[in-house]
Design a protein around this motif. Structure first.
Motif, short mmCIF file in Angstrom:
data_model
loop_
_atom_site.label_atom_id
_atom_site.label_comp_id
_atom_site.label_asym_id
_atom_site.label_seq_id
_atom_site.Cartn_x
_atom_site.Cartn_y
_atom_site.Cartn_z
N SER A 64 0.83 -1.21 0.00
CA SER A 64 0.00 0.00 0.00
C SER A 64 0.86 1.25 0.00
CB SER A 64 -0.91 0.04 1.23
OG SER A 64 -1.72 -1.09 1.29
N ARG A 65 1.91 1.24 0.82
CA ARG A 65 2.83 2.40 0.86
C ARG A 65 3.46 2.62 -0.50
NH1 ARG A 65 5.72 0.70 5.95
NH2 ARG A 65 4.28 1.31 7.58
N LEU A 67 2.28 1.68 -3.32
CA LEU A 67 1.25 2.12 -4.26
C LEU A 67 1.08 3.64 -4.18
CD1 LEU A 67 -1.13 1.66 -6.25
CD2 LEU A 67 -2.59 1.28 -4.28
N THR A 68 1.03 4.16 -2.95
CA THR A 68 0.90 5.60 -2.77
C THR A 68 2.05 6.32 -3.46
OG1 THR A 68 -0.18 5.19 -0.66
CG2 THR A 68 0.56 7.43 -1.07
N GLN B 11 -1.28 16.44 0.26
CA GLN B 11 -0.50 15.23 -0.04
C GLN B 11 0.89 15.37 0.58
OE1 GLN B 11 -1.42 12.24 -1.49
NE2 GLN B 11 0.61 11.71 -0.71
N ARG B 20 8.46 10.26 4.21
CA ARG B 20 9.04 10.32 2.88
C ARG B 20 9.94 11.54 2.74
NH1 ARG B 20 4.28 9.24 1.04
NH2 ARG B 20 4.10 7.05 0.55
N ALA B 60 -4.51 9.02 1.99
CA ALA B 60 -3.82 10.13 1.31
C ALA B 60 -4.63 10.65 0.12
CB ALA B 60 -2.46 9.66 0.84
N VAL B 62 -3.90 11.30 -2.72
CA VAL B 62 -3.54 10.67 -4.00
C VAL B 62 -4.53 9.55 -4.36
CG1 VAL B 62 -2.00 8.86 -3.12
CG2 VAL B 62 -1.51 9.92 -5.31
N HIS B 63 -5.22 9.02 -3.33
CA HIS B 63 -6.17 7.94 -3.60
C HIS B 63 -7.57 8.43 -3.94
CE1 HIS B 63 -3.38 4.82 -2.65
NE2 HIS B 63 -3.14 5.32 -1.47
#
Lengths: 409, 133
Positions: A64-65, A67-68, B11, B20, B60, B62-63
């Motif tokens: 999932s990570r 995919l994001t 995001q 990240r 998020a 983005v989804h």
């Protein structure tokens, strides 16, 4: 823990992880990449660090990570190219009776990967990767093509699925049967590719056979369709003969000359039990008939003791369902075994008029065998050489040349 | 009376939480854990006072999918938001005595270390007649 057992653990989890991702977030194509990367991470980490407490949950989290991440990169790129909106004729609610669970997801994935809008090569490659959990490199090796070629093949297949906007739901109603046929055909092709490659050095590629059997078992667990049971039985009963198919030097040994003591008893028992449980249910289709024929071969202690009249009858049922020249070839050989070589030769000669099979090496090889049985060594030798010239497979060519040489006496 | 407390994030904020590397320093695992502990403590307290109705976080941006109609047919856009666009990231619905009480609760959701961060509090309508001035 050893790498091999990690792989055995990962492959059945692959479709469950992918299914969970696609069900929750959509994006079949990107989710498939993310799943592959999670599998790869697990394959490198778990042997060193040990198994996580819940391997599936671990994989879903990592995938999932990923995919994001992949979506962000993609969408940033797409925004620069001006956002692409997709037609959404696909937001059809799944049928009310579909209960989402892992098994269901694996089945949905099989239907997706084997969708008739994809070319067969794409269906096969995508099925092995998305449902089988094989890496692109492994699929490429199995099909003896460069990895870059296989990557393109898989990417194109996934793009086509994405662009066609297929819903993540099992097909319903009348469409289901046709789609299941497509899935069966893909698994059959995977098995065949492993069992007898049409070209190249190696006669047998056990990995693909094992993978096809594993996927057919999965499908058999998920559906109650007799043809699925038939296909699984056919694979098991065919694969049972593998240890006797090639001599120590790699030469091909035809079934008539195989040492039947080398056949895998476990596979035969499982395959015949499936046939016995399935045939009486009615709805007999081509896979069940082929499995029944394979079972008669596998149960016979010798070629002579084989129930040839029964095999002839089964081939005739197959021909009634679907007139196929290769089935006609096999039928001719069975007739020869039941009623004598001349009866078979007459059928084979008649097939010479069928353009689809007139020049096929299998017709010439069968003719050669029957001529030999009929006591015509000169004509048999000519036929063996004719078959060898037309075969693409080196092991087959060597075998046919050896047969011809034996008769040169 | 019910009030909806809305929390926002872009995001980029999600990326920071996910650790990240980007234009902003990622949150350390300790910072993230502290944030979770803080949120849990507030909700536990609201549950005990009987003021909590519901609380959810959203995945998020983005989804996200945006659905429109074009010529009567639905058209779907994936991830329609720009990187820095603030969108709903989560909400807590409370049922409490007054707007002031709801505001007092909401203030605890604002991170004091994040310059400029805010949450919104909005009264929930009891029924359609309230909207018919």
């Amino acid at each position: 823990m050893p790498t091999g057992s990690v792989e055995d653990l990962l492959r059945p989890l692959a479709p469950q992880v992918l299914g969970a991702l696609v069900r929750r977030y959509g994006h079949f194509d990107t989710a498939e990449d993310a799943t592959q990367e999670a599998l790869l991470t697990a394959a490198t980490r778990w042997p060193a660090d040990g198994l996580p407490e819940d391997p599936k949950a671990w994989l879903i989290t990592v995938a999932s990570r990923r995919l994001t991440d992949l979506l962000r990169a993609e969408q940033a790129r797409r925004r620069r190219e001006d956002g692409v909106a997709r037609e959404a004729g696909r937001w059809v609610a799944p049928p009310a009776d579909s209960v989402p669970d892992d098994a269901d997801d694996s089945l949905v994935l099989l239907f997706l990967c084997c969708h008739p809008s994809l070319p067969p090569a794409g269906q096969i490659a995508l099925t092995l990767r998305a449902v089988g959990g094989l890496s692109t490199a492994e699929v490429a090796r199995a099909f003896l093509v460069p990895e870059a070629t296989m990557t393109r093949r898989i990417t194109r297949a996934k793009q086509r699925i994405r662009d066609s906007g297929l819903p993540f739901a099992p097909p319903a109603g009348a469409e289901r049967a046709a789609r299941l046929d497509a899935v069966l055909h893909v698994l059959y092709l995977i098995f065949n590719e492993g069992y007898a490659s049409t070209a190249g050095e190696r006669l047998h590629r056990p990995d693909l056979c094992a993978e096809a059997i594993r996927l057919a078992r999965l499908l058999h667990r998920l559906t109650d369709d007799p043809e699925v049971a038939g296909l699984l039985a056919l694979m098991l009963l065919t694969d049972a003969r593998t240890p006797a198919r090639a001599g120590p030097d790699g030469t091909l040994v035809p079934m008539a000359e195989q040492d039947r003591r080398c056949w895998r008893a476990g596979r035969i028992a499982e395959g015949t039990a499936l046939v016995a449980a399935t045939l009486p249910r009615g709805a007999v289709g081509p896979y069940q008939l082929q499995a029944a024929i394979a079972a008669l071969h596998d149960e016979a202690p010798s070629v002579e003791a084989t129930d040839w009249p029964q095999i002839v009858a089964l081939y005739e049922m197959l021909l009634a369902l679907h007139d196929n020249p290769v089935v006609r070839l096999n039928h001719a050989v069975a007739v020869a075994m039941a009623d004598g070589p001349q009866a078979g030769l007459a059928l084979l000669d008649a097939l010479g008029a069928d353009r689809r099979v007139a020049d096929d090496h299998r017709r010439h090889a069968a003719r050669a065998h029957l001529l030999e049985l009929a006591g015509e060594p000169d004509a048999a030798r000519v036929a063996y050489l004719a078959a060898a010239r037309r075969s693409m497979n080196l092991a087959q060519q060597r075998y046919l040349h050896a047969r011809a040489a034996r008769l040169a006496g | 009376m019910k009030y909806l407390i809305m929390l926002y994030g872009s995001q980029r904020d999600y990326d920071v939480m996910a650790g990240r590397p980007g234009d902003q320093p990622p949150m350390s695992p300790e910072q993230l854990a502290a944030m979770h502990v803080h949120m849990e403590a507030i909700h536990k307290e609201l549950a005990e006072t009987g003021e909590l109705v519901d609380a959810q976080g959203l995945s998020a941006p983005v989804h996200a999918r945006r659905v429109r109609l074009r010529a009567g047919a639905p058209v779907v856009t994936d991830g329609p938001y720009a990187e820095t666009q603030e969108v709903l990231a989560g909400y807590t619905m409370v049922e409490c005595a007054s707007f002031d009480r709801a505001t007092e609760i909401a203030a605890r959701f604002v991170n004091p270390d994040a310059e400029g961060e805010y949450v919104d509090v909005r009264p929930v309508v009891d029924g359609i007649e309230e909207l018919q001035g």
